[in-house]
Design a protein around this motif. Structure first.
Motif, PDB file in Angstrom:
ATOM      1  N   THR A   1      -9.085   8.290  -1.928  1.00 24.78           N
ATOM      2  CA  THR A   1      -8.128   9.051  -1.036  1.00 24.78           C
ATOM      3  C   THR A   1      -7.094   8.851  -0.908  1.00 24.78           C
ATOM      4  O   THR A   1      -6.178   8.311  -1.798  1.00 24.78           O
ATOM      5  CB  THR A   1      -8.467   8.719   0.568  1.00 24.78           C
ATOM      6  OG1 THR A   1      -9.757   8.128   0.983  1.00 24.78           O
ATOM      7  CG2 THR A   1      -7.871   9.077   1.354  1.00 24.78           C
TER       8      THR A   1
ATOM      9  N   VAL B   1     -10.265  -0.698   4.117  1.00 26.56           N
ATOM     10  CA  VAL B   1      -9.729   0.652   3.410  1.00 26.56           C
ATOM     11  C   VAL B   1     -10.876   1.033   2.935  1.00 26.56           C
ATOM     12  O   VAL B   1     -10.690   3.118   2.612  1.00 26.56           O
ATOM     13  CB  VAL B   1      -8.290   0.477   3.148  1.00 26.56           C
ATOM     14  CG1 VAL B   1      -7.534   1.623   3.043  1.00 26.56           C
ATOM     15  CG2 VAL B   1      -7.413  -0.075   4.173  1.00 26.56           C
ATOM     16  N   GLU B   2     -10.479   0.919   1.753  1.00 23.75           N
ATOM     17  CA  GLU B   2     -11.046   1.322   0.743  1.00 23.75           C
ATOM     18  C   GLU B   2     -13.495   1.836   0.870  1.00 23.75           C
ATOM     19  O   GLU B   2     -13.747   3.180   0.625  1.00 23.75           O
ATOM     20  CB  GLU B   2     -12.279   0.924  -0.586  1.00 23.75           C
ATOM     21  CG  GLU B   2     -10.970   0.362  -1.293  1.00 23.75           C
ATOM     22  CD  GLU B   2     -10.212   0.993  -2.222  1.00 23.75           C
ATOM     23  OE1 GLU B   2     -10.747   1.852  -3.088  1.00 23.75           O
ATOM     24  OE2 GLU B   2      -9.023   1.689  -1.887  1.00 23.75           O
TER      25      GLU B   2
ATOM     26  N   LEU C   1      -3.526   3.350   7.617  1.00 21.83           N
ATOM     27  CA  LEU C   1      -5.100   2.549   8.306  1.00 21.83           C
ATOM     28  C   LEU C   1      -4.790   0.965   7.951  1.00 21.83           C
ATOM     29  O   LEU C   1      -5.267   0.073   8.966  1.00 21.83           O
ATOM     30  CB  LEU C   1      -6.584   2.807   7.830  1.00 21.83           C
ATOM     31  CG  LEU C   1      -7.649   1.971   7.685  1.00 21.83           C
ATOM     32  CD1 LEU C   1      -8.246   2.165   9.607  1.00 21.83           C
ATOM     33  CD2 LEU C   1      -8.771   2.607   6.865  1.00 21.83           C
ATOM     34  N   TYR C   2      -3.852   0.008   6.815  1.00 25.40           N
ATOM     35  CA  TYR C   2      -4.026  -0.742   6.685  1.00 25.40           C
ATOM     36  C   TYR C   2      -3.517  -1.387   8.147  1.00 25.40           C
ATOM     37  O   TYR C   2      -3.621  -2.211   9.019  1.00 25.40           O
ATOM     38  CB  TYR C   2      -2.750  -1.340   5.902  1.00 25.40           C
ATOM     39  CG  TYR C   2      -3.530  -1.236   4.464  1.00 25.40           C
ATOM     40  CD1 TYR C   2      -4.650  -2.496   4.243  1.00 25.40           C
ATOM     41  CD2 TYR C   2      -3.493  -0.617   3.733  1.00 25.40           C
ATOM     42  CE1 TYR C   2      -5.190  -2.409   3.117  1.00 25.40           C
ATOM     43  CE2 TYR C   2      -5.031  -0.770   1.984  1.00 25.40           C
ATOM     44  CZ  TYR C   2      -4.956  -1.927   2.673  1.00 25.40           C
ATOM     45  OH  TYR C   2      -5.810  -1.739   1.256  1.00 25.40           O
TER      46      TYR C   2
ATOM     47  N   TYR D   1     -12.384   5.239   3.317  1.00 27.27           N
ATOM     48  CA  TYR D   1     -11.482   6.575   2.731  1.00 27.27           C
ATOM     49  C   TYR D   1     -12.591   6.632   1.448  1.00 27.27           C
ATOM     50  O   TYR D   1     -12.232   8.116   1.078  1.00 27.27           O
ATOM     51  CB  TYR D   1      -9.784   6.770   3.019  1.00 27.27           C
ATOM     52  CG  TYR D   1      -9.414   6.760   4.617  1.00 27.27           C
ATOM     53  CD1 TYR D   1     -10.254   7.459   5.375  1.00 27.27           C
ATOM     54  CD2 TYR D   1      -9.027   5.892   4.785  1.00 27.27           C
ATOM     55  CE1 TYR D   1      -9.729   8.017   6.036  1.00 27.27           C
ATOM     56  CE2 TYR D   1      -8.355   6.029   6.201  1.00 27.27           C
ATOM     57  CZ  TYR D   1      -8.864   6.438   6.845  1.00 27.27           C
ATOM     58  OH  TYR D   1      -8.120   6.797   8.135  1.00 27.27           O
TER      59      TYR D   1
ATOM     60  N   GLU E   1     -12.453   4.811  -2.696  1.00 26.55           N
ATOM     61  CA  GLU E   1     -11.200   5.312  -3.455  1.00 26.55           C
ATOM     62  C   GLU E   1      -9.760   6.646  -4.130  1.00 26.55           C
ATOM     63  O   GLU E   1      -8.606   5.918  -4.886  1.00 26.55           O
ATOM     64  CB  GLU E   1     -11.217   4.373  -4.536  1.00 26.55           C
ATOM     65  CG  GLU E   1     -12.350   5.210  -5.644  1.00 26.55           C
ATOM     66  CD  GLU E   1     -13.427   4.243  -6.814  1.00 26.55           C
ATOM     67  OE1 GLU E   1     -13.785   5.271  -7.593  1.00 26.55           O
ATOM     68  OE2 GLU E   1     -12.988   4.201  -6.672  1.00 26.55           O
TER      69      GLU E   1
ATOM     70  N   ASP F   1      -3.322   7.802  -0.705  1.00 25.14           N
ATOM     71  CA  ASP F   1      -2.212   5.972  -1.042  1.00 25.14           C
ATOM     72  C   ASP F   1      -1.755   6.226   0.751  1.00 25.14           C
ATOM     73  O   ASP F   1      -1.534   5.549   1.525  1.00 25.14           O
ATOM     74  CB  ASP F   1      -1.462   5.881  -1.543  1.00 25.14           C
ATOM     75  CG  ASP F   1      -2.317   5.585  -3.178  1.00 25.14           C
ATOM     76  OD1 ASP F   1      -3.557   4.825  -2.945  1.00 25.14           O
ATOM     77  OD2 ASP F   1      -1.569   5.371  -4.173  1.00 25.14           O
TER      78      ASP F   1
ATOM     79  N   LYS G   1      -4.563   5.038   3.242  1.00 22.88           N
ATOM     80  CA  LYS G   1      -4.538   4.312   2.960  1.00 22.88           C
ATOM     81  C   LYS G   1      -3.938   3.425   3.517  1.00 22.88           C
ATOM     82  O   LYS G   1      -3.856   2.521   4.673  1.00 22.88           O
ATOM     83  CB  LYS G   1      -5.067   3.874   1.767  1.00 22.88           C
ATOM     84  CG  LYS G   1      -6.111   4.711   1.132  1.00 22.88           C
ATOM     85  CD  LYS G   1      -6.563   4.214   0.082  1.00 22.88           C
ATOM     86  CE  LYS G   1      -7.398   4.662  -1.120  1.00 22.88           C
ATOM     87  NZ  LYS G   1      -8.045   4.499  -1.932  1.00 22.88           N
ATOM     88  N   LYS G   2      -2.192   3.285   4.068  1.00 20.99           N
ATOM     89  CA  LYS G   2      -0.931   2.515   4.712  1.00 20.99           C
ATOM     90  C   LYS G   2      -1.961   2.957   5.499  1.00 20.99           C
ATOM     91  O   LYS G   2      -0.627   1.851   6.215  1.00 20.99           O
ATOM     92  CB  LYS G   2       0.256   2.340   3.776  1.00 20.99           C
ATOM     93  CG  LYS G   2       0.676   3.775   4.255  1.00 20.99           C
ATOM     94  CD  LYS G   2       2.287   4.415   3.565  1.00 20.99           C
ATOM     95  CE  LYS G   2       2.714   5.283   4.088  1.00 20.99           C
ATOM     96  NZ  LYS G   2       4.187   5.514   3.646  1.00 20.99           N
TER      97      LYS G   2
ATOM     98  N   TYR H   1      -8.387  -4.403   2.447  1.00 21.55           N
ATOM     99  CA  TYR H   1      -8.678  -4.026   1.121  1.00 21.55           C
ATOM    100  C   TYR H   1      -9.791  -3.059   1.034  1.00 21.55           C
ATOM    101  O   TYR H   1     -10.385  -2.088   0.861  1.00 21.55           O
ATOM    102  CB  TYR H   1      -8.361  -4.097  -0.281  1.00 21.55           C
ATOM    103  CG  TYR H   1      -8.740  -3.796  -2.054  1.00 21.55           C
ATOM    104  CD1 TYR H   1      -7.602  -3.310  -1.965  1.00 21.55           C
ATOM    105  CD2 TYR H   1      -9.677  -3.819  -2.443  1.00 21.55           C
ATOM    106  CE1 TYR H   1      -7.888  -2.101  -3.240  1.00 21.55           C
ATOM    107  CE2 TYR H   1     -10.493  -3.593  -3.539  1.00 21.55           C
ATOM    108  CZ  TYR H   1      -9.529  -2.660  -3.877  1.00 21.55           C
ATOM    109  OH  TYR H   1      -9.577  -1.823  -5.025  1.00 21.55           O
TER     110      TYR H   1
ATOM    111  N   SER I   1       0.978  -1.023   0.037  1.00 26.38           N
ATOM    112  CA  SER I   1       0.089  -0.185   0.256  1.00 26.38           C
ATOM    113  C   SER I   1       1.102   1.180   0.595  1.00 26.38           C
ATOM    114  O   SER I   1       1.364   1.493   1.192  1.00 26.38           O
ATOM    115  CB  SER I   1      -0.635   0.291   1.405  1.00 26.38           C
ATOM    116  OG  SER I   1      -1.766   1.056   1.140  1.00 26.38           O
TER     117      SER I   1
END
Length: 652
Positions: free
Chosen positions: A453, A445-446, A461-462, A449, A451, A455, A458-459, A442, A308
């Motif tokens: 948002t 996260v989508e 949140l992972y 936030y 699609e 990256d 997003k990372k 995946y 990510s």
């Protein structure tokens, strides 16, 4: 150094896979690298005959470009204008003795001499190999560029100089279209990497960059040299006396990644001055251990890692490889054909997928994994994530090591508590198919936030979700509130809200799974809970009844517009009592028109209103539990409708 010991153990336990190339999806082939070797993408391949003479040359397709190169410590870590040649294969300006003859830069005058001198040393040593001798005998002639020009791989201009870049004017000048080599090389043509191979005497004879016997010969040659010049000491990772190194591997995440997990610099930056005289006083790591640990990480990232943005996540068994990943959703855990539904457009379905079947299969899958792990002797599982704060420094941002049984128990707990009604669209049968399950990370996260948002967000949140999956941690409240605030605005979602295939409907299932996980201690059922008298839950049920009542009427009339429940969804969550009165009035025409046909929904509305305490019938904003009441009520009503239709069809 536990992470390094675990990676070293992975290499030792999978040493039989060294040099064997595999492919993941449409990506480049990869392999567990031999010690003292690196991979590069080559653009030109020169084939020699059995006497070491030039036979032919080709431009290598990108999907076959991955090449294993024997490397020294200097060449494996070279950057910028540093002169440090690889063995056997390297860039044109290293392997071509006629580089200056064809107009090469004077600043690179020493590159070929270093390359050919070290090639001579290996070719003349006791650890040489027939293929090494043939390649050395060829490159020492100094005709590489001349031969490539004759083979029409490279081109020279009217002054006898190498054409480094091809322009549109050159198309007319030379009467040909842009040659392939100028399409695959990003810089000058002399920066193309050349790899050598020999005509095979037998079909079983491997190409040079896949020859395991040759790998072993180079390792013996390099080890013999290092024993004479490298410091020997106690390796802090294994506790054994061996040759040490203070230079460690890069290119862990991809071929262009120069960041390192371990590095030292005292001349600039003052990393250890005032405490130590040299890097080995801070930590001592064996050369062999460092090579194997870094090669194992590189291999795991390529083989089974998840990326990510700049962050890479890997989960692996120390004793043996595993095929179970914490980021998988329920369908992924079952190796279901729809596991990649949110990543591909091609969807293959199974007609007999029911919620009950999926729910039972998940528990059976974990029992099967435990059995497989015991048979494979897998005792330890490692979950880790790496990321680079700068171009030169790589950090381990998450690390957890667990016993395999504990790891599976925690995954089973995650899949048992973070689940709700999920759905996907069956393209073949043109209908929605539902199941009870856990969304993949995946999908979460989508959903949280969207699609579009960044990256980088997003990372993070992972990484924040990993403790929730493998450490029994509660989902952070800000994540719950973020997806709650997003789902409260259905009109902001694309696709038709009246359709169950829409993005909002899918996101609702994911949101409910997250909310249920957050309120795990309250043991909320997915089925409609008639005993739940909380204000948020009851208001959610009210809106669910209103949605189904109006949606059925609109469908009967062939209208595709959004219901009033959808249009007022956000307002209802902010001011429920006031907004409910508005929705209630707008339902009245449907109630009058349908009369006794909707007696059940009318009765249900009155019962839910009666359950709401007088003091709770106010305009205080609703919490996330409101969505669970809404979803459960809608699901219950649609299930009753489907059962009624099935009974009617059976009677007929």
């Amino acid at each position: 150094m536990s992470w390094m010991k675990r990676l070293y153990d992975v290499y030792e336990n999978n040493s039989d896979k060294v040099g064997d190339f595999n492919k993941r999806g449409e990506g480049q082939p990869f392999t567990l690298l031999p010690v003292s070797h690196v991979t590069q993408s080559a653009q030109i391949e020169i084939k020699l005959d059995l006497d070491g003479n030039f036979f032919k040359a080709i431009v290598i397709p990108k999907d076959k470009a991955r090449t294993i190169l024997p490397a020294t410590l200097d060449s494996a870590n070279r950057a910028g204008s540093k002169v440090a040649a690889y063995f056997l294969h390297d860039k044109v300006f290293y392997v071509a003795g006629d580089y200056l003859k064809y107009g090469g830069a004077e600043k690179r005058a020493g590159n070929y001499s270093q390359y050919i001198n070290q090639m001579k040393e290996w070719a003349k040593s006791e650890f040489t190999h027939r293929k090494v001798e043939l390649i050395y005998n060829y490159v020492k002639k100094g005709t590489v560029i001349e031969d490539l020009i004759s083979a029409k791989i490279l081109f020279e201009d009217e002054n006898g100089k190498l054409v480094e870049k091809w322009t549109r004017q050159d198309d007319e000048k030379y009467g040909i279209e842009k040659p392939e080599i100028y399409k695959v090389v990003t810089g000058d043509s002399s920066e193309a990497t050349v790899r050598f191979t020999i005509l095979s005497e037998t079909p079983e004879d491997p190409v040079v960059w896949e020859d395991k016997e040759l790998f072993g010969k180079y390792q013996q040659y390099l080890a013999n040299k290092m024993d004479k010049v490298v410091e020997v000491g106690l390796c802090y990772v294994t506790g054994q006396i061996m040759p040490l190194t203070d230079r460690h591997g890069s290119r862990l995440r991809n071929a262009g990644d120069m960041s390192k997990l371990i590095s030292s610099n005292d001349k600039q930056g003052f990393t250890y001055r005032g405490r130590f005289d040299n890097p080995n006083q801070a930590v001592q790591i064996g050369y062999d251990v460092s090579q194997k640990a870094h090669n194992a990480m590189r291999w795991l990232i390529q083989r089974q890692g998840y990326r990510s943005d700049t962050r890479n996540f890997i989960t692996f068994g120390v004793e043996s490889l595993i095929d179970i990943q914490p980021f998988d959703g329920t369908l992924g855990m079952l190796d279901h054909p729809l596991a990649s539904i949110f990543e591909t457009e091609t969807i293959v379905t199974e007609k007999d997928n029911t919620s009950l079947v999926i729910a039972e299969q998940v528990q059976q899958a974990f029992q099967g994994k435990k059995h497989t792990f015991r048979l494979g002797g897998i005792k330890s599982i490692v979950v880790m994530a790496v990321d680079a704060a700068t171009t030169g420094r790589l950090a381990i941002v998450y690390y957890q090591e667990l016993e395999s049984n504990l790891f599976l128990d925690r995954l089973a707990h995650w899949h048992g508590t973070c689940k709700w009604y999920q759905s996907y669209y069956d393209v073949a049968n043109k209908k929605m198919v539902g199941y009870i399950g856990t969304p993949s990370t995946y999908q979460i996260v989508e959903a949280v936030y969207g699609e579009r948002t960044d990256d980088k967000i997003k990372k993070e949140l992972y990484t924040r979700l990993l403790p929730c999956i493998v450490d029994y941690a509660m989902i952070p409240k800000d994540i719950v509130l973020t997806i709650f605030n997003r789902i409260k605005n259905p009109m902001s979602f694309k696709n038709d809200l009246s359709s169950p295939t829409g993005e909002w409907q899918r996101t609702l299932g994911i949101a409910c799974a997250i909310i249920r996980k957050h309120y795990e201690k309250e043991e909320i059922n997915m089925a409609l809970d008639l005993e739940n008298k909380s204000r948020d839950y009851l208001f959610g049920r009210l809106l669910g009844v209103a949605e189904v009542l109006e949606r059925n009427e609109l469908n009967r009339r062939g209208e595709k517009r959004a219901t009033n429940a959808m249009r007022y969804f956000n307002a209802f969550s902010q001011r429920p009592a006031r907004t409910w009165m508005t929705i209630r009035r707008q339902l009245h025409p449907y109630q009058v028109r349908q009369g006794e046909k909707i007696w059940f929904q009318n009765k249900l509305i009155r019962e839910i209103e009666a359950d709401i305490q007088v003091e709770d019938m106010n305009n205080d904003a609703l919490g996330p539990m409101f969505l669970l009441g809404y979803s459960s009520q809608v699901k219950e009503l649609y299930t009753k409708t489907e059962l009624k239709k099935e009974n009617e069809n059976a009677d007929n």
